[in-house]
Write an enzyme that holds these catalytic residues in place. Structure first.
Site, PDB file in Angstrom:
ATOM      1  N   GLU A 273      -3.403  -2.185  48.704  1.00  0.00           N
ATOM      2  CA  GLU A 273      -2.331  -1.261  48.266  1.00  0.00           C
ATOM      3  C   GLU A 273      -2.113  -0.067  49.193  1.00  0.00           C
ATOM      4  O   GLU A 273      -2.080   1.073  48.747  1.00  0.00           O
ATOM      5  CB  GLU A 273      -2.636  -0.767  46.841  1.00  0.00           C
ATOM      6  CG  GLU A 273      -2.750  -1.898  45.841  1.00  0.00           C
ATOM      7  CD  GLU A 273      -2.986  -1.405  44.406  1.00  0.00           C
ATOM      8  OE1 GLU A 273      -3.166  -0.199  44.208  1.00  0.00           O
ATOM      9  OE2 GLU A 273      -2.995  -2.252  43.498  1.00  0.00           O
TER      10      GLU A 273
ATOM     11  N   ASN B  35      -4.065  -6.957  50.682  1.00  0.00           N
ATOM     12  CA  ASN B  35      -3.670  -7.268  49.307  1.00  0.00           C
ATOM     13  C   ASN B  35      -2.767  -6.172  48.752  1.00  0.00           C
ATOM     14  O   ASN B  35      -3.029  -4.987  48.967  1.00  0.00           O
ATOM     15  CB  ASN B  35      -4.952  -7.358  48.453  1.00  0.00           C
ATOM     16  CG  ASN B  35      -4.744  -7.939  47.082  1.00  0.00           C
ATOM     17  OD1 ASN B  35      -4.168  -9.028  46.946  1.00  0.00           O
ATOM     18  ND2 ASN B  35      -5.220  -7.250  46.054  1.00  0.00           N
TER      19      ASN B  35
ATOM     20  N   HIS C 211       1.424  -9.188  39.415  1.00  0.00           N
ATOM     21  CA  HIS C 211       1.401  -8.681  38.034  1.00  0.00           C
ATOM     22  C   HIS C 211       2.850  -8.625  37.560  1.00  0.00           C
ATOM     23  O   HIS C 211       3.618  -7.776  38.009  1.00  0.00           O
ATOM     24  CB  HIS C 211       0.797  -7.273  37.986  1.00  0.00           C
ATOM     25  CG  HIS C 211      -0.642  -7.216  38.390  1.00  0.00           C
ATOM     26  ND1 HIS C 211      -1.640  -7.798  37.648  1.00  0.00           N
ATOM     27  CD2 HIS C 211      -1.251  -6.663  39.462  1.00  0.00           C
ATOM     28  CE1 HIS C 211      -2.808  -7.589  38.227  1.00  0.00           C
ATOM     29  NE2 HIS C 211      -2.604  -6.904  39.339  1.00  0.00           N
TER      30      HIS C 211
ATOM     31  N   GLU D  60      -3.983 -11.729  41.698  1.00  0.00           N
ATOM     32  CA  GLU D  60      -4.238 -11.024  40.427  1.00  0.00           C
ATOM     33  C   GLU D  60      -3.197 -11.409  39.385  1.00  0.00           C
ATOM     34  O   GLU D  60      -2.709 -10.566  38.619  1.00  0.00           O
ATOM     35  CB  GLU D  60      -4.217  -9.499  40.650  1.00  0.00           C
ATOM     36  CG  GLU D  60      -5.195  -9.037  41.709  1.00  0.00           C
ATOM     37  CD  GLU D  60      -5.231  -7.526  41.915  1.00  0.00           C
ATOM     38  OE1 GLU D  60      -4.667  -6.793  41.076  1.00  0.00           O
ATOM     39  OE2 GLU D  60      -5.813  -7.094  42.909  1.00  0.00           O
TER      40      GLU D  60
ATOM     41  N   ASP E 157      -0.961 -12.159  36.465  1.00  0.00           N
ATOM     42  CA  ASP E 157      -0.803 -12.116  35.016  1.00  0.00           C
ATOM     43  C   ASP E 157       0.681 -11.912  34.729  1.00  0.00           C
ATOM     44  O   ASP E 157       1.397 -11.301  35.519  1.00  0.00           O
ATOM     45  CB  ASP E 157      -1.708 -11.080  34.315  1.00  0.00           C
ATOM     46  CG  ASP E 157      -1.640  -9.671  34.869  1.00  0.00           C
ATOM     47  OD1 ASP E 157      -0.741  -9.366  35.674  1.00  0.00           O
ATOM     48  OD2 ASP E 157      -2.501  -8.853  34.485  1.00  0.00           O
TER      49      ASP E 157
HETATM   50  C1  XIL Z   1      -7.703  -2.919  37.481  1.00  0.00           C
HETATM   51  C2  XIL Z   1      -8.736  -3.449  36.495  1.00  0.00           C
HETATM   52  O1  XIL Z   1      -8.237  -4.632  35.934  1.00  0.00           O
HETATM   53  C3  XIL Z   1      -9.003  -2.423  35.426  1.00  0.00           C
HETATM   54  O2  XIL Z   1     -10.091  -2.841  34.604  1.00  0.00           O
HETATM   55  C4  XIL Z   1      -9.332  -1.078  36.039  1.00  0.00           C
HETATM   56  O3  XIL Z   1      -9.449  -0.114  35.025  1.00  0.00           O
HETATM   57  C5  XIL Z   1      -8.259  -0.655  37.025  1.00  0.00           C
HETATM   58  O4  XIL Z   1      -8.092  -1.660  37.992  1.00  0.00           O
HETATM   59  N1  XIL Z   1      -4.549  -3.786  41.372  1.00  0.00           N
HETATM   60  C6  XIL Z   1      -5.808  -4.113  41.784  1.00  0.00           C
HETATM   61  C7  XIL Z   1      -6.896  -4.261  40.780  1.00  0.00           C
HETATM   62  O5  XIL Z   1      -6.024  -4.368  42.974  1.00  0.00           O
HETATM   63  O6  XIL Z   1      -8.132  -3.861  41.282  1.00  0.00           O
HETATM   64  C8  XIL Z   1      -6.579  -3.501  39.517  1.00  0.00           C
HETATM   65  O7  XIL Z   1      -7.594  -3.818  38.561  1.00  0.00           O
HETATM   66  C9  XIL Z   1      -5.219  -3.861  39.015  1.00  0.00           C
HETATM   67  C10 XIL Z   1      -4.165  -3.508  40.024  1.00  0.00           C
END
Ligand code: XIL
Length: 458
Positions: free
Chosen positions: A172, A215, A251, A280, A282
């Protein structure tokens, strides 16, 4: 693996003996190749997502939290379904180095050893990120910050060397919106644009075998942010900065839907000469609408040759970071959702959501039984569950340049770099009974562990 591994009903031999048998192994390899044709279409009958993805040459993983591994339903769902894990928080900077140069890996180690004992791969997440950063980092002046960053990368990657298939080296680093600019962070603000390149160069010197990924989120479609990442990756490839993969967090929800150009965006990155991974995933929602969105994402990955795997950001809606949006494949009671059936069907596995045969009927546990300069022997114990079985199959992935040179007490066939070993004489196992098969790997300089997927019974 470049070639089909040879078949053998032989017992394990000392490595020196193997060279003498090279010719007979080659002959056996040809016979095994013939076996591929005969068995094609019967492989991967299980419902496990990891197996179905492995049959397509990809991994399918989940983000995992160490503190849930003791919950039986959580662990059994994870073990039955997934072929890769990502520690959800346990490898982040604040978790492993909360005070300077004092490292604690215990929670992340629990996840890694669980994964290894089940033959799952592990993604490393994440080394350099502005978030979940302990308080001591941001006040450091540039020179000190540079050495802290490089030390962090070095210590963490050294601890997990040989155990991680892909690392999110930098997470990020770009801003949202239309600017395409870098995000303000201690690293960006004090070290400038070069911090990303420096992090990747350091990472490569520590672990030459792990894939090194950049990422990010909101980069899933073509937009100003993904264009900026694209230009960075292009520049890195042109100048020989070591980068192997780009992770797309994915996401999704109603404000940030699956983009219509998702596949095209993955493809343009792949065309730069990097792997792409959905890291990641979802998707908020429920029922058939959610299922349809999952199908789009899986199909996009399958359509891009260099899309090497998908990770969903959690096992169950109950523990999702966005649990209110019920974005995952299993509900809070570990029931399979329509999204699960859709993903499995898109991966080419058996659908239906009900009892799909072999799932849970057998387990596969891997151990390395001997090691020598240039190779090792691995052994997989196949154990029947609560009912007897009459046959089994276990996928084993051995990453290039390593090669399987012999297999015993099982019959191998290959699809891409996945060797599926089926029973030979030892298919019938009473409830709780076990058998083993073994294989020899010539490492050719590679160090990663073989990935042993879930067992499928017949
Ligand atoms: C999130 C986790 O799922 C949570 O449990 C935590 O509180 C915050 O981080 N981008 C990412 C992940 O790269 O590491 C993040 O994970 C979600 C967004």
């Amino acid at each position: 693996m470049a070639q089909n591994p040879p078949v053998g009903g032989r017992t394990r031999r000392r490595p020196q003996a193997r060279a003498r048998c090279a010719l007979s192994l080659l002959t056996a390899g040809v016979l095994a190749a013939a076996g591929v044709v005969a068995l094609a279409g019967t492989a991967q009958a299980a419902g496990a997502l990891g197996d179905a993805a492995a049959a397509k040459g990809r991994y399918f993983g989940a983000a995992v939290a160490a503190n849930h591994l003791g919950e039986a339903a959580y662990a059994s769902t994870l073990d039955a379904q997934f072929g890769s894990v990502t520690p959800e928080n346990e490898m982040k900077w604040d978790a492993v180095e909360s005070s300077r140069n004092s490292f604690s890996f215990s929670a992340a180690d629990r996840i890694v050893s669980h994964a290894q004992s089940k033959g799952m791969k592990v993604r490393g997440h994440t080394l350099v990120w502005h978030s979940q950063l302990p308080g001591w980092v941001s006040p450091l002046a540039a020179t000190d910050l540079r050495s802290a960053m490089n030390n962090h990368i070095t210590q963490v990657m050294t601890h997990y060397k040989g155990k991680i298939h892909s690392w999110d080296v930098v997470n990020e680093a770009f801003q949202d919106g239309g600017s395409g600019a870098r995000r303000s962070s201690p690293f960006q603000d004090k070290l400038g644009n070069g911090f990303i390149e420096e992090a990747f160069r350091t990472a490569r010197t520590v672990d030459a075998d792990a894939k090194l990924c950049y990422n990010d989120y909101n980069t899933d479609g073509q937009n100003a942010k993904s264009n900026a990442v694209y230009e960075m990756v292009k520049d890195f490839k042109q100048r020989g900065v070591p980068i192997d993969c780009v992770g797309f967090q994915s996401h999704f929800n109603s404000n940030s839907p699956v983009p219509s150009d998702f596949q095209a965006n993955l493809q343009r990155f792949a065309d730069l000469g990097v792997d792409v991974q959905i890291t990641e995933l979802d998707i908020e929602g429920s029922g058939s609408a959610q299922a349809a969105n999952y199908t789009k994402v899986v199909n996009a990955c399958l359509a891009v040759t260099r899309c090497t795997g998908i990770t969903v950001w959690g096992v169950t809606d109950k523990y999702s970071w966005r649990s209110g949006g019920t974005p995952l494949l299993f509900d809070g009671d570990y029931n399979k959702k329509p999204a699960y059936d859709a993903v499995l069907a898109a991966l080419g596995g058996s659908g239906g959501g009900g009892d799909d045969g072999g799932e849970g009927a057998c387990t596969a546990t891997y151990t390395r039984t001997s090691t020598w300069n240039g190779g090792y022997n691995g052994q997989v114990t196949v154990k029947a569950g609560g009912s007897g079985i009459t046959g089994w199959a276990v996928p084993v992935t051995v990453a290039s340049p390593q090669k399987v040179s012999a297999v015993w007490n099982g019959t191998p066939t290959t699809a891409g770099d996945v060797m599926t070993v089926r029973h030979s004489w030892n298919g019938t196992l009473a409830a709780g009974a076990s058998t083993t098969f073994g294989f020899t790997v010539q490492t050719n300089g590679g160090t990663s562990a073989p990935v042993v997927g879930a067992c499928t019974a017949s």
